[in-house]
Design an enzyme around this catalytic site. Structure first.
Site, mmCIF file in Angstrom:
data_model
loop_
_atom_site.group_PDB
_atom_site.id
_atom_site.type_symbol
_atom_site.label_atom_id
_atom_site.label_comp_id
_atom_site.label_asym_id
_atom_site.label_seq_id
_atom_site.Cartn_x
_atom_site.Cartn_y
_atom_site.Cartn_z
ATOM 1 N N TRP A 150 6.354 54.565 40.171
ATOM 2 C CA TRP A 150 6.848 54.172 38.807
ATOM 3 C C TRP A 150 6.077 54.650 37.659
ATOM 4 O O TRP A 150 4.914 54.776 37.769
ATOM 5 C CB TRP A 150 7.021 52.414 38.835
ATOM 6 C CG TRP A 150 7.765 52.147 39.975
ATOM 7 C CD1 TRP A 150 7.267 51.450 41.099
ATOM 8 C CD2 TRP A 150 9.231 51.903 39.959
ATOM 9 N NE1 TRP A 150 8.482 51.147 41.771
ATOM 10 C CE2 TRP A 150 9.566 51.275 41.321
ATOM 11 C CE3 TRP A 150 10.099 52.406 39.198
ATOM 12 C CZ2 TRP A 150 10.867 51.231 41.557
ATOM 13 C CZ3 TRP A 150 11.570 52.062 39.490
ATOM 14 C CH2 TRP A 150 11.955 51.399 40.594
ATOM 15 N N LEU A 210 21.033 49.784 40.776
ATOM 16 C CA LEU A 210 21.357 49.364 39.472
ATOM 17 C C LEU A 210 21.788 48.028 39.769
ATOM 18 O O LEU A 210 22.705 47.789 38.740
ATOM 19 C CB LEU A 210 22.672 50.270 38.929
ATOM 20 C CG LEU A 210 22.268 52.013 39.166
ATOM 21 C CD1 LEU A 210 23.356 52.763 38.751
ATOM 22 C CD2 LEU A 210 20.875 52.165 38.398
ATOM 23 N N SER A 215 8.813 59.887 40.646
ATOM 24 C CA SER A 215 9.123 59.276 39.275
ATOM 25 C C SER A 215 8.717 57.845 39.520
ATOM 26 O O SER A 215 9.102 57.134 38.561
ATOM 27 C CB SER A 215 10.497 59.663 39.081
ATOM 28 O OG SER A 215 11.339 59.138 40.024
ATOM 29 N N GLU A 232 32.803 26.560 17.834
ATOM 30 C CA GLU A 232 33.262 25.704 16.847
ATOM 31 C C GLU A 232 33.879 24.359 17.367
ATOM 32 O O GLU A 232 33.423 23.171 17.030
ATOM 33 C CB GLU A 232 34.461 26.164 15.704
ATOM 34 C CG GLU A 232 33.822 27.393 15.168
ATOM 35 C CD GLU A 232 34.189 29.009 15.831
ATOM 36 O OE1 GLU A 232 34.029 28.909 17.137
ATOM 37 O OE2 GLU A 232 34.383 29.783 15.291
ATOM 38 N N CYS A 261 38.241 32.174 14.562
ATOM 39 C CA CYS A 261 39.516 32.755 15.194
ATOM 40 C C CYS A 261 40.546 32.190 14.922
ATOM 41 O O CYS A 261 40.677 30.830 14.443
ATOM 42 C CB CYS A 261 39.460 33.080 16.744
ATOM 43 S SG CYS A 261 39.841 31.360 17.550
ATOM 44 N N ARG A 321 18.048 42.290 39.187
ATOM 45 C CA ARG A 321 17.294 41.317 40.178
ATOM 46 C C ARG A 321 16.045 40.862 39.704
ATOM 47 O O ARG A 321 15.467 41.369 38.762
ATOM 48 C CB ARG A 321 16.727 42.321 41.359
ATOM 49 C CG ARG A 321 17.961 43.053 42.067
ATOM 50 C CD ARG A 321 17.488 43.953 43.112
ATOM 51 N NE ARG A 321 16.473 44.855 42.705
ATOM 52 C CZ ARG A 321 16.930 46.279 42.216
ATOM 53 N NH1 ARG A 321 18.186 46.295 42.048
ATOM 54 N NH2 ARG A 321 15.933 47.039 42.074
HETATM 55 N N1 LIG Z 1 11.742 57.977 34.027
HETATM 56 C C1 LIG Z 1 12.903 57.692 33.775
HETATM 57 O O1 LIG Z 1 13.369 56.856 32.896
HETATM 58 C C2 LIG Z 1 14.075 58.263 34.607
HETATM 59 C C3 LIG Z 1 15.270 57.868 34.604
HETATM 60 C C4 LIG Z 1 16.334 58.389 35.380
HETATM 61 C C5 LIG Z 1 16.062 59.372 36.128
HETATM 62 N N2 LIG Z 1 14.799 59.882 36.269
HETATM 63 C C6 LIG Z 1 14.340 60.999 37.039
HETATM 64 O O2 LIG Z 1 15.003 62.138 36.547
HETATM 65 C C7 LIG Z 1 15.551 63.033 37.777
HETATM 66 C C8 LIG Z 1 17.210 63.315 37.551
HETATM 67 O O3 LIG Z 1 17.478 63.799 36.401
HETATM 68 P P1 LIG Z 1 18.387 64.992 36.495
HETATM 69 O O4 LIG Z 1 18.710 65.623 34.866
HETATM 70 O O5 LIG Z 1 18.423 65.868 37.535
HETATM 71 O O6 LIG Z 1 19.902 64.101 36.726
HETATM 72 P P2 LIG Z 1 20.840 63.288 35.870
HETATM 73 O O7 LIG Z 1 20.879 63.231 34.514
HETATM 74 O O8 LIG Z 1 20.835 61.913 36.435
HETATM 75 O O9 LIG Z 1 22.052 63.663 36.347
HETATM 76 C C9 LIG Z 1 22.518 65.064 35.914
HETATM 77 C C10 LIG Z 1 23.870 65.351 36.231
HETATM 78 O O10 LIG Z 1 24.874 64.594 35.834
HETATM 79 C C11 LIG Z 1 26.163 65.193 36.119
HETATM 80 N N3 LIG Z 1 27.026 65.018 34.952
HETATM 81 C C12 LIG Z 1 28.386 64.491 34.929
HETATM 82 N N4 LIG Z 1 28.943 64.450 33.863
HETATM 83 C C13 LIG Z 1 28.156 65.242 32.942
HETATM 84 C C14 LIG Z 1 28.107 65.431 31.650
HETATM 85 N N5 LIG Z 1 29.196 65.016 30.909
HETATM 86 N N6 LIG Z 1 27.081 66.356 31.045
HETATM 87 C C15 LIG Z 1 26.051 66.324 31.795
HETATM 88 N N7 LIG Z 1 26.035 66.052 33.135
HETATM 89 C C16 LIG Z 1 26.873 65.457 33.574
HETATM 90 C C17 LIG Z 1 25.824 66.717 36.278
HETATM 91 O O11 LIG Z 1 26.126 67.162 37.548
HETATM 92 P P3 LIG Z 1 27.694 67.303 38.174
HETATM 93 O O12 LIG Z 1 27.917 68.430 37.029
HETATM 94 O O13 LIG Z 1 27.396 67.833 39.498
HETATM 95 O O14 LIG Z 1 28.450 66.079 37.787
HETATM 96 C C18 LIG Z 1 24.269 66.777 35.994
HETATM 97 O O15 LIG Z 1 23.812 67.670 36.969
HETATM 98 C C19 LIG Z 1 14.957 62.393 38.983
HETATM 99 O O16 LIG Z 1 13.819 62.916 39.240
HETATM 100 C C20 LIG Z 1 14.934 60.938 38.798
HETATM 101 O O17 LIG Z 1 13.838 60.368 39.208
HETATM 102 C C21 LIG Z 1 13.701 59.435 35.253
#
Ligand SMILES: NC(=O)c1ccc[n+]([C@@H]2O[C@H](COP(=O)([O-])OP(=O)(O)OC[C@H]3O[C@@H](n4cnc5c(N)ncnc54)[C@H](OP(=O)(O)O)[C@@H]3O)[C@@H](O)[C@H]2O)c1
Length: 381
Positions: free
Chosen positions: A181, A215, A179, A61, A84, A218
């Site tokens: 791409w 993360l 994974s 504004e 505001c 870019r």
């Molecule tokens: N295609 C896609 O969109 C995409 C995106 C991302 C990842 N990926 C793939 O997914 C795979 C990884 O998946 P992931 O399931 O192994 O790992 P994740 O979801 O990245 O991490 C899981 C971990 O998060 C931690 N965590 C911390 N706080 C938590 C909570 N409140 N509740 C649940 N977990 C919690 C736990 O470990 P702690 O208990 O040790 O903390 C759990 O083991 C990789 O292969 C990656 O390349 C694919």
């Protein structure tokens, strides 16, 4: 209640649509402030425009009033958000509108932060200005444009968007863990834009270990503001030589949301490396809620979660996801051992499976982007 002025005219609603366009120029720059646009009309013609460019800079504004000069006297100001009424980093817009001699103000949507304050519309009405609030559907568009701000202001929590990229059969990796791409280049470019528009980007420790992501935002045009980078990592396992930790001394924080029982030596090592380690009480579900509250208290209004399957499932199960952005790539991975997008226990029955509302589906390159809400925007139903 302020005495309402005559309802918004067709010309004023056209100006409101223009004001929303202007507001979006501040995208990715204004947080923790809202996106706001304003148009000044005289006899139905636009005489000035303004938008908010960022914290500490003039509100929409004020910018429009400065551009209008004397033409603001007796004019109508159409703005996407209630002006505001408080002194923040800049003086109250309601006072500026009154001082400029504006006759009428048309508001897109009321400001949730004005609750408990003098309320801009009341201040304007008390000074004798006509005030009109746009019809509900227009207000919804103005609120949706600012959904992180509205969510944060009304719930004290950030808006959580879960982004995943899967094959058509819902896999996020092959059985061997490959994974990259799954989604195509156009989708990945869009993701970088969304990172820049978000206050924080988050992953689970499984993804941090598997992919060693940076993360950062870019390879995109326009101003890029880097988000805070967040890892849900109960036991503070994030490696010291990871890309995330290596960049932790920069301007944009790396935050590890850990359990308060995480090993002290891991916490000390990450802290020494410049990571903000936040100890959280309780089990996994409490740590999700507590972690999001901590982020909100740091001023984080939007969290863009990029997986993986474990974190995504935990967030969905906790009812913590507001919006879904799901890229479906035209490929079939298959394999009983290949991970699917949501881990955890999943819904016990179909009736308990969360369903998306406000569903849209668009082509992005060769992928299809399916978007929707798991929770309605607060204040709308
Ligand atoms: N295609 C896609 O969109 C995409 C995106 C991302 C990842 N990926 C793939 O997914 C795979 C990884 O998946 P992931 O399931 O192994 O790992 P994740 O979801 O990245 O991490 C899981 C971990 O998060 C931690 N965590 C911390 N706080 C938590 C909570 N409140 N509740 C649940 N977990 C919690 C736990 O470990 P702690 O208990 O040790 O903390 C759990 O083991 C990789 O292969 C990656 O390349 C694919």
């Amino acid at each position: 209640m302020s005495a309402p002025g005559p309802p918004a005219s067709a010309a004023e609603l056209t100006a409101l649509a223009r004001a929303r366009e202007l507001a979006l120029r501040g995208r990715g720059r204004v947080s923790p402030n809202p996106l706001v646009g304003a148009v000044i009309l005289r006899d139905g013609e636009t005489v000035a425009e303004g938008w908010h460019e960022g914290p500490g800079l003039p509100h929409a504004e004020a910018m429009a009033l400065a551009a209008a000069g004397d033409a603001a006297r007796g004019a109508t100001v159409v703005c996407t958000l209630e002006p505001c009424s408080h002194h923040g980093r800049t003086p109250p817009c309601s006072d500026a509108l009154i001082a400029a001699g504006v006759r009428r103000v048309v508001i897109g949507v009321l400001d949730p932060l004005e609750r408990g304050r003098a309320q801009g519309r009341e201040v304007l009405a008390a000074a004798g200005l006509e005030v009109a609030v746009a019809p509900e559907e227009e207000g919804r568009l103005c609120a949706e444009m600012n959904s992180p701000f509205v969510t944060w202001a009304m719930t004290g929590l950030p808006e959580v968007t879960l982004k995943m990229a899967t094959s058509l059969d819902g896999k996020i990796a092959t059985a061997s863990g490959e994974s990259r791409w799954i989604s195509g280049p156009a989708s990945r470019e869009l993701v970088h834009r969304w990172r820049a528009d978000s206050d924080a980007v988050a992953v689970g420790i499984g993804t941090a270990l598997a992919d060693d992501p940076s993360l950062t935002a870019r390879d995109i045009e326009g101003p890029v503001r880097q988000p805070a980078r967040v890892v849900f990592d109960a036991t503070a396992r994030l490696p010291l030589d990871s890309v995330l930790v290596s960049g932790a001394h920069g301007e944009h924080p790396v935050i590890v949301l850990a359990s308060e029982t995480a090993p002290a030596d891991r916490v000390a090592a990450l802290t020494a490396a410049g990571v903000d380690v936040v100890p959280l009480a309780g089990g996994p579900a409490e740590r999700i809620a507590g972690g999001l509250r901590v982020l909100a208290d740091l001023g984080v209004q939007s969290v863009f979660v990029e997986g993986g399957a474990g974190l995504a499932a935990a967030l969905v199960a906790a009812g913590a996801v507001d919006r879904i952005a799901w890229f479906l790539a035209p490929m079939l991975i298959g394999g009983a051992g290949a991970p699917s997008a949501l881990g955890g226990e999943g819904a016990a029955t179909l009736a308990l499976a969360p369903r998306l509302r406000d569903l849209t589906a668009v082509r992005v390159g060769e992928d299809v982007l399916v978007s929707g809400r798991l929770r309605p925007l607060p204040g709308t139903v």
